[in-house]
Write an enzyme that holds these catalytic residues in place. Structure first.
Site, PDB file in Angstrom:
ATOM      1  N   GLU A 109     -10.743   6.470   4.456  1.00  0.00           N
ATOM      2  CA  GLU A 109      -9.419   5.562   5.017  1.00  0.00           C
ATOM      3  C   GLU A 109      -9.474   6.085   7.093  1.00  0.00           C
ATOM      4  OE1 GLU A 109      -5.746   5.090   3.825  1.00  0.00           O
ATOM      5  OE2 GLU A 109      -6.411   5.796   1.962  1.00  0.00           O
ATOM      6  N   ASP A 168       0.996  -1.143  -0.218  1.00  0.00           N
ATOM      7  CA  ASP A 168      -0.256  -0.352   0.045  1.00  0.00           C
ATOM      8  C   ASP A 168       1.390   1.645   0.044  1.00  0.00           C
ATOM      9  OD1 ASP A 168      -2.130   1.552   0.442  1.00  0.00           O
ATOM     10  OD2 ASP A 168      -3.273  -0.033   1.634  1.00  0.00           O
TER      11      ASP A 168
END
Length: 631
Positions: free
Chosen positions: A517, A311
């Site tokens: 997020e 990521d």
């Protein structure tokens, strides 16, 4: 003698021409050769610097064609909000991608670079693209009435991404969200692993159908009308303690394999090209450093043959501080089995550190070769070596009417009817489109940004109507009712305003603001103000249908008794007309809850099958209606 000299000269020239021909011929450039032959031929020609460059993915904003050329960069990432220019066209995107590709194609071996983007609910970072419902809404469709819906959405998304010259998306998210307090829960199709597993049908939509007799785990992308997909975030990201983003998933190994690993079995079987590792930890061990689960299980047990990607700054976060011993973080991440690193900024440091680790034999060359082999396999499979540059043949696919109609269909099928009529009274829905005067109220009725949610144009989403093209719910209502019906819009009406006017009924649209997020982590899961007061001011005086725009169940228990009809619309995207289609009875409600709707946040986490399961609305609940003109 002269004749002999001429003969010798001719032979030497012929041999020279043959040697030149042999030198210019390379098996890896020959599409007639078997895939493995091409990969091995290319790899034997590559230097260490060229191999490490393939493993680097850098932010395209910081890159240039010269950077791609000089460092042999194998991949670029286009982050949300980083368009070539405001309201960039498909042509603008293609020109940008091709400029970077020129850098890659000017290197010695001409290995094409691959650019990736977060097309997580349609090509959602591009102006004018069709934005589909977020995954939680697609989970509500349950694929009961249309088992091919998510696959068709994958196909449409692939065409729109290709329309901008991009061949790779960081999607789908196959997390199994077990706690709605998690800020990425709307990226998850469901709390139920079997439902998430079924929704991996979006992968062959994005990539194309696997050819018959394809070996399990081998990636596949069917030509330039499809794109490489990326299943994420491996593994357990949806099960963190208290729903904390990037947190710790505390569960035994059988539980991890049963709940969180289930979608990856299907993704690997369906030929997904890449898998992204999660920021989260499994019982205290960072996934970006978890050799057991990345290499031993994913690569060796499941036989995944695509590449594993980190990521954004994922290896940086292996340590508690982003600046703490980066070299060791590189060692941990690459040793764990990560093949491509989304760096995205400090690429020279990454390249220098990884080069040092290889030359000092801390990381064996076999690990580098495994990573590069996997990356090249995907690139060859995609046909990038034959077609490195994007063309303009698909530019009209971006935001096409056919795709908008598909998104509208998805919205209709994602809506979940939670209540329809107070006890002892008639159902309110479908609404009367011939009513003399109606009220539309609430923060989310006329806000396209709210309607689309996070990962739309910007990372955290937008809060305005002009950031992209689409139809708000208010506009959809106005276009659906009869011309002589008066539609009054008041975002935050007080009780006196409602009482003074004679409305036939009200449509109240409220919910959450966009987030992504960690910014979406929430302990209270409330709708934003003045949503609660709007519900009370309106629904106490007239019949009302309340539409919740949210990425997850939210706290609504105190208001349910005041509401005549209640609809969970999730984050429907740009095609708000789909909401009106069902409200007014052109189509029936068919959606079912992909998540348990709690009574109080104090019950969380609570999932179907739990011992003390006491929801407001259970998993799978959803009232069904029929079109108003159906017999």
């Amino acid at each position: 003698m002269v004749i002999f000299r001429l003969f010798v000269t001719s032979i030497l020239l012929l041999l020279g021409c043959m040697s030149i021909g042999e030198a210019s011929y390379a098996s890896y450039k020959d599409p007639r050769k078997p895939l493995n032959v091409r990969i091995r031929d290319l790899m034997r020609r590559m230097t260490l610097a060229e191999k490490i460059g393939q493993m680097a993915q850098i932010d395209r904003v910081l890159s240039t064609p010269d950077v791609v050329k000089s460092y042999f960069i194998g991949s670029l990432v286009s982050a949300p909000g980083a368009s070539p220019r405001p309201q960039a066209t498909a042509q603008d995107w293609i020109d940008m991608v091709n400029e970077f590709q020129k850098g890659a194609m000017s290197t010695r071996l001409q290995i094409p670079m691959i650019l990736g983007i977060d097309a997580v609910h349609g090509h959602s970072n591009v102006y004018g693209a069709t934005i589909f419902p977020h995954n939680v809404g697609l989970g509500a469709t349950r694929q009961v009435t249309d088992p091919d819906l998510v696959k068709r959405i994958g196909q449409a998304t692939a065409l729109e991404v290709r329309a901008t010259g991009i061949p790779y998306t960081f999607a789908p998210c196959v997390a199994v969200c077990r706690d709605p307090r998690w800020g990425r829960c709307y990226e998850s199709f469901s709390e139920d692993p079997q439902l998430v597993e079924a929704m991996t049908d979006i992968i062959p939509g994005l990539q194309g159908d696997l050819p018959p007799n394809t070996r399990k785990g081998v990636p596949f992308v069917d030509g330039n009308r499809h794109i490489a997909a990326c299943a994420k975030h491996y593994v357990g990201d949806g099960g963190t303690h208290d729903g904390i983003n990037e947190g710790n998933t505390v569960i035994d190994r059988p539980g991890l394999l049963k709940i969180h690993m289930a979608p990856y079995y299907a993704a690997v079987y369906k030929g997904v090209s890449s898998i992204m590792v999660s920021y989260s930890s499994f019982n205290g061990k960072k996934m970006h450093a978890n050799h057991d689960l990345v290499t031993d299980y994913l690569k060796n047990t499941l036989k995944f043959r695509g590449f594993v990607i980190s990521d954004w700054q994922g290896i940086d976060k292996i340590n508690s501080s982003l600046d703490a011993n980066y070299t060791y973080s590189v060692y941990e991440g690459i040793s764990a089995g990560i093949d491509m690193v989304m760096i995205p900024w400090a690429y020279t440091t990454f390249i220098d550190d990884l080069t040092y680790l290889v030359k000092s034999k801390a990381i064996p060359m076999s690990r580098i070769d495994d990573a590069v082999y996997r990356i090249l396999r995907v690139k060859f499979t995609m046909g990038l070596f034959e077609r490195p540059y994007a063309d303009h043949s698909l530019v009209n696919e971006l935001g096409s009417q056919a795709h908008r109609e598909l998104a509208r269909e998805a919205v209709r099928k994602s809506l979940v009817l939670l209540k329809n009529g107070k006890e002892g009274s008639k159902p309110l829905l479908p609404l009367d489109r011939k009513a003399p005067k109606i009220l539309v109220a609430g923060t989310h009725a006329n806000n396209l940004g709210y309607q689309c949610g996070g990962w739309t144009i910007q990372w955290q989403g937008v809060t305005v109507n002009n950031a992209t093209r689409g139809t708000t719910i208010l506009s959809a209502v106005k276009s659906t009712v009869r011309p002589n019906t008066k539609v009054i819009y008041e975002e935050n009406p007080d009780a006196d305003f409602v009482k003074r006017n004679v409305f036939s009924y009200a449509i109240v649209v409220v919910g959450e603001i966009p987030y992504a997020e960690s910014m979406g982590d929430s302990k209270n899961l409330t709708i934003i103000d003045p949503g609660p007061s709007v519900i009370q001011n309106v629904c106490r005086s007239i019949k009302c249908v309340v539409i919740i725009i949210s990425g997850r169940p939210v706290a609504i228990e105190p208001y349910v008794s005041q509401i005549d009809a209640l609809v969970a619309a999730w984050l429907p995207g740009t095609e708000g007309q789909g909401v009106a289609d069902v409200l007014f009875g052109d189509h029936g409600f068919t959606g079912k809850l992909p998540r348990t709707w709690f009574k109080s946040v104090d019950q969380l986490p609570m999932n179907v099958g739990d011992k003390h399961y006491d929801p407001l609305f259970p998993f799978g609940f959803g009232l069904t209606t029929f079109p108003a003109n159906a017999s």
